[in-house]
Design a protein around this motif. Structure first.
Motif, PDB file in Angstrom:
ATOM      1  N   HIS A 168       0.833  -1.207   0.000  1.00 38.77           N
ATOM      2  CA  HIS A 168       0.000   0.000   0.000  1.00 38.77           C
ATOM      3  C   HIS A 168       0.867   1.256   0.000  1.00 38.77           C
ATOM      4  O   HIS A 168       1.031   1.924   1.025  1.00 38.77           O
ATOM      5  CB  HIS A 168      -0.944  -0.008   1.203  1.00 38.77           C
ATOM      6  CG  HIS A 168      -1.934  -1.121   1.183  1.00 38.77           C
ATOM      7  ND1 HIS A 168      -3.029  -1.140   0.347  1.00 38.77           N
ATOM      8  CD2 HIS A 168      -1.996  -2.281   1.888  1.00 38.77           C
ATOM      9  CE1 HIS A 168      -3.726  -2.244   0.555  1.00 38.77           C
ATOM     10  NE2 HIS A 168      -3.119  -2.955   1.475  1.00 38.77           N
ATOM     11  N   LEU A 182       6.330   1.997   0.411  1.00 40.45           N
ATOM     12  CA  LEU A 182       6.685   1.796   1.815  1.00 40.45           C
ATOM     13  C   LEU A 182       8.164   1.417   1.937  1.00 40.45           C
ATOM     14  O   LEU A 182       8.623   0.483   1.285  1.00 40.45           O
ATOM     15  CB  LEU A 182       5.803   0.709   2.419  1.00 40.45           C
ATOM     16  CG  LEU A 182       4.294   1.007   2.340  1.00 40.45           C
ATOM     17  CD1 LEU A 182       3.484  -0.171   2.833  1.00 40.45           C
ATOM     18  CD2 LEU A 182       3.958   2.257   3.154  1.00 40.45           C
ATOM     19  N   GLU A 202      -5.214   8.348  10.173  1.00 45.62           N
ATOM     20  CA  GLU A 202      -5.143   7.510   8.967  1.00 45.62           C
ATOM     21  C   GLU A 202      -5.717   8.238   7.753  1.00 45.62           C
ATOM     22  O   GLU A 202      -5.094   8.294   6.687  1.00 45.62           O
ATOM     23  CB  GLU A 202      -5.909   6.206   9.213  1.00 45.62           C
ATOM     24  CG  GLU A 202      -6.054   5.315   7.995  1.00 45.62           C
ATOM     25  CD  GLU A 202      -7.025   4.165   8.242  1.00 45.62           C
ATOM     26  OE1 GLU A 202      -7.818   3.860   7.336  1.00 45.62           O
ATOM     27  OE2 GLU A 202      -7.004   3.592   9.349  1.00 45.62           O
ATOM     28  N   ALA A 260       0.634   2.938   8.534  1.00 55.91           N
ATOM     29  CA  ALA A 260       0.503   1.712   7.729  1.00 55.91           C
ATOM     30  C   ALA A 260       0.212   0.509   8.618  1.00 55.91           C
ATOM     31  O   ALA A 260       0.623  -0.611   8.343  1.00 55.91           O
ATOM     32  CB  ALA A 260       1.769   1.473   6.904  1.00 55.91           C
ATOM     33  N   THR A 265      -0.397  -3.741   8.040  1.00 56.03           N
ATOM     34  CA  THR A 265       0.187  -4.133   6.762  1.00 56.03           C
ATOM     35  C   THR A 265       1.435  -4.991   6.974  1.00 56.03           C
ATOM     36  O   THR A 265       1.964  -5.113   8.078  1.00 56.03           O
ATOM     37  CB  THR A 265       0.591  -2.894   5.951  1.00 56.03           C
ATOM     38  OG1 THR A 265       1.608  -2.188   6.680  1.00 56.03           O
ATOM     39  CG2 THR A 265      -0.602  -1.970   5.719  1.00 56.03           C
ATOM     40  N   GLU A 281       4.256  -4.088   5.842  1.00 55.91           N
ATOM     41  CA  GLU A 281       5.229  -3.073   6.224  1.00 55.91           C
ATOM     42  C   GLU A 281       5.286  -2.934   7.751  1.00 55.91           C
ATOM     43  O   GLU A 281       6.376  -2.858   8.346  1.00 55.91           O
ATOM     44  CB  GLU A 281       4.856  -1.724   5.603  1.00 55.91           C
ATOM     45  CG  GLU A 281       5.696  -0.545   6.052  1.00 55.91           C
ATOM     46  CD  GLU A 281       7.029  -0.425   5.338  1.00 55.91           C
ATOM     47  OE1 GLU A 281       7.795   0.503   5.661  1.00 55.91           O
ATOM     48  OE2 GLU A 281       7.318  -1.261   4.456  1.00 55.91           O
TER      49      GLU A 281
END
Length: 434
Positions: free
Chosen positions: A62, A65, A163, A414, A417, A419
């Motif tokens: 997403h 990253l 977010e 993030a 995720t 990440e």
């Protein structure tokens, strides 16, 4: 062979990242994975006949990253764009050029004025109680449930504000060969430095005292070390000792156990449908629904299975369905066949087809009920009102012996995720090394 410097429970992204980093410094590492494969919530299924792969779990990078992209580049693994048009279907029609959430600017203004954190549900009912905001409330609930897989009655308004304000049009990517290629790279790095990874090693009990820890698996095997990293999903940590994936600590955890229960962990079901052709791109479909879907990557609806996506820009025959949050939790006990029927009915409604026609065109299907899987028990974390305090507790090791790692401990936007998991795994390794 069952003694190491550090034990790591869980061979997902966080666990393998920690294992790689620790093994690289000469630490003797043993990774214990309950499942019969590495990856955790990353699960790439490869078809040797067609040479194609499908992602049963994590699928997208997403944005650009830094940790994920850096590792992919280091490993020489390519990735491609997954950016595409987002299409909305609402009240029996495809909606053109409308914001997914009505009154978006007003919503953000009200959130910016919020001084004390409350759940997003409490916030909406207080600030937008009137009928004119009914669709906005529904859309917010759907977004929080679908994207964050969260319960709106528990999800933090402050966290969602952060977010939503940080989101931009960052590119979406898919990993060539599937996310598992990255996990295989980390596992290979660990093993090349004498790290060991044991599969089907279901840790049931952890006995510990400062500087000494033993993990006992379901078959009675004992593993010993000076330190241990708990890199299992938050859902497993939340589980009772009697559940398949549950872990008992001896002596029991106190403050950290309370923090675990104070964190939010979502629910999700993913549905992969392979048809005889990508009918959503066809001229017949365009004529029937009154618009072209040639550039469609993502489809949002109010159907039973509300969220769908394609493999755009590839013209793949696979259509992926997604349902998260409380609605997914409510379906946890349903059979795969029951969920398939709901998925086909949702698509039939959207594309003005019969379920029977879709069934005839269906070549293969897979329902992945992550909430029902005993070594996952959910999707990924979301912030509750008290999450920051809980996270701070869990990021603090117990007597320099018990450490926690996972996407739920990530501080950035993030959260939830790969990440986040990689960052947490690297962070806990640096903490141990230092």
């Amino acid at each position: 062979m069952n003694t190491a410097d550090i034990l790591i429970v869980g061979a997902g992204a966080a666990g393998l990242m920690a294992a790689r980093e620790l093994a690289n410094t000469g630490k003797k590492v043993i990774v214990l994975e309950a499942d019969n494969r590495i990856g955790g919530r990353i699960h790439t299924q490869y078809d040797a006949t067609t040479g194609e792969y499908t992602e049963l779990g994590a699928e997208f990078v997403h944005g650009d990253l830094p940790v994920t992209i850096g590792l992919l580049n280091e490993a020489g693994i390519s990735y491609r764009s997954a950016s595409a048009e987002m299409v909305q279907y609402d009240e029996g029609a495809f909606v053109e050029n409308e914001s997914f959430i009505e009154h978006w600017d007003l919503l953000i203004d009200k959130l910016n004025s919020l001084q004390q954190d409350v759940s997003i549900e409490e916030f909406m009912l207080k600030e937008f109680p009137d009928d004119e905001y009914a669709r906005m409330r529904t859309s917010v609930r759907q977004f929080v449930s679908g994207y964050d897989t969260a319960d709106p009655q528990k999800a933090s308004s402050f966290a969602l504000r952060k977010e939503w304000q940080s989101e931009d049009d960052s590119a979406q990517h898919r990993v060539a060969g599937g996310y598992v290629t990255l996990l295989n790279y980390l596992a290979g790095e660990c093993k090349s430095n004498n790290g060991q990874i044991f599969l089907n090693a279901i840790v049931k009990d952890i006995y510990w005292s400062p500087g000494e820890v033993s993990a006992i698996t379901a078959d009675g095997t004992a593993y010993h070390a000076q330190q241990i990293v708990l890199a299992v999903p938050l859902g497993v940590l939340k589980a009772g000792e009697g559940q398949t994936g549950g872990i008992a600590f001896h002596p029991p955890l106190k403050t950290h156990a309370e923090a675990i229960q104070g964190m939010g962990f979502g629910s999700v079901i993913k549905i992969l449908l392979e048809f005889d052709e990508a009918f959503w791109y066809s001229e017949e479909t365009e004529a029937r629904i009154g618009r072209s879907l040639d550039n469609m990557g993502y489809l949002l609806s109010q159907e039973e299975i509300p969220t769908w996506w394609t493999q755009f820009p590839e013209r793949s025959n696979i259509f992926t369905g997604w349902i998260g949050g409380a609605d997914a939790e409510a379906k946890k006990e349903k059979t795969d066949e029951e969920i398939l029927v709901q998925a086909l009915q949702s698509l039939a409604n959207i594309f003005r087809l019969s379920v029977e026609e879709l069934q005839q065109r269906l070549k293969a299907w897979k329902v992945v009920n992550w909430t029902a899987k005993p070594f996952t028990l959910g999707s990924y974390a979301y912030d509750t009102v008290n999450a920051a305090v809980c996270r701070n507790t869990l990021n603090t090791p117990i007597d320099d012996t018990l450490f926690f790692a996972g996407e739920y401990l990530y501080e950035g936007t993030a959260m939830g995720t790969v990440e986040a998991a990689l960052t947490s795994g690297r962070g806990v390794a640096e903490m141990i090394i230092s």
